[in-house]
Design a protein around this motif. Sequence first.
Motif, PDB file in Angstrom:
ATOM      1  N   TRP A 123       0.730  -1.092  -0.250  1.00 36.81           N
ATOM      2  CA  TRP A 123      -0.116  -0.086   0.050  1.00 36.81           C
ATOM      3  C   TRP A 123       0.951   1.195  -0.154  1.00 36.81           C
ATOM      4  CZ3 TRP A 123      -5.072   0.754  -0.932  1.00 36.81           C
ATOM      5  CH2 TRP A 123      -5.831  -0.678  -0.771  1.00 36.81           C
ATOM      6  N   GLU A 124       1.610   1.209   0.906  1.00 35.70           N
ATOM      7  CA  GLU A 124       2.646   2.593   0.917  1.00 35.70           C
ATOM      8  C   GLU A 124       3.508   2.835  -0.175  1.00 35.70           C
ATOM      9  OE1 GLU A 124       2.571   4.781   3.418  1.00 35.70           O
ATOM     10  OE2 GLU A 124       1.135   3.806   4.170  1.00 35.70           O
ATOM     11  N   ARG A 125       4.028   1.614  -1.016  1.00 27.98           N
ATOM     12  CA  ARG A 125       4.998   1.837  -1.996  1.00 27.98           C
ATOM     13  C   ARG A 125       4.017   2.412  -3.233  1.00 27.98           C
ATOM     14  NH1 ARG A 125      10.055  -0.029  -1.851  1.00 27.98           N
ATOM     15  NH2 ARG A 125      10.794  -1.270  -0.207  1.00 27.98           N
ATOM     16  N   LEU A 126       2.869   1.745  -3.358  1.00 24.02           N
ATOM     17  CA  LEU A 126       1.702   2.101  -4.247  1.00 24.02           C
ATOM     18  C   LEU A 126       1.527   3.518  -4.361  1.00 24.02           C
ATOM     19  CD1 LEU A 126      -0.114  -1.225  -4.551  1.00 24.02           C
ATOM     20  CD2 LEU A 126       1.079  -0.129  -6.483  1.00 24.02           C
ATOM     21  N   LYS A 127       1.441   4.089  -3.187  1.00 29.52           N
ATOM     22  CA  LYS A 127       1.052   5.509  -3.236  1.00 29.52           C
ATOM     23  C   LYS A 127       2.148   6.280  -4.106  1.00 29.52           C
ATOM     24  CE  LYS A 127      -1.070   5.525   1.499  1.00 29.52           C
ATOM     25  NZ  LYS A 127      -0.872   5.528   2.636  1.00 29.52           N
TER      26      LYS A 127
END
Length: 216
Positions: A123-127
Amino acid sequence: MAVAMRLVCISDTHSLHGKMLPLPEGDVLVHAGDCTGSGSLPQLDDFTRWMGSRPYEHKVLIAGNHDHCFVRYPDWSREMCEKNGITYLQGIEATIGSLKFYGFPWQPVFRWMSFNAKEDERWERLKLVPEDTDVLVTHGPALGIFDWIPDINEHVGCYALAKRIEELPQLKAHICGHIHESYGFAIRESDGIKFANASTCDARYRPVNPAIIIDL
């Protein structure tokens, strides 16, 4: 309508690139990860020499869960790509012609191989994927899109990736691999995004699937 750029998409060649079907003509050769069999530097050296010698103006590569060399020896691995004219994307973007490419190698945890990431990390990387991305290249598929494994009767794609794709207003194409059983190409009717699971090897690791062409 005139074609601005032709992408020739492959993935999951697993060091069998010398045995795959002939590649069609195009502008950009895109490899969505697992270019090596066991992730050794000699295997990467052989692959990058091969990819660099292909007659395309541009070559784009991301890593996959088998490509341990990009984790263990990142500097040497990137240098092999650079000296062979390959644009290596690992959580970064590159503009080719009028199109912005973004490479995302991380995928749901499987046997704790390279670029495995737990859900909160994904989730964090995809942001960080830019909203003006035109071509998203990931190793693993999004949930529900070319992610079906018949033997276990299950969709195994990434939910966070599927949601991020919905948030990218300019996205024209999503290219992945990883799930050999779900090789294929489709255009989504709701938004016209072109999806490809370009796994070259089938479920038995035979390099029998042809490259997928995406015209943008």
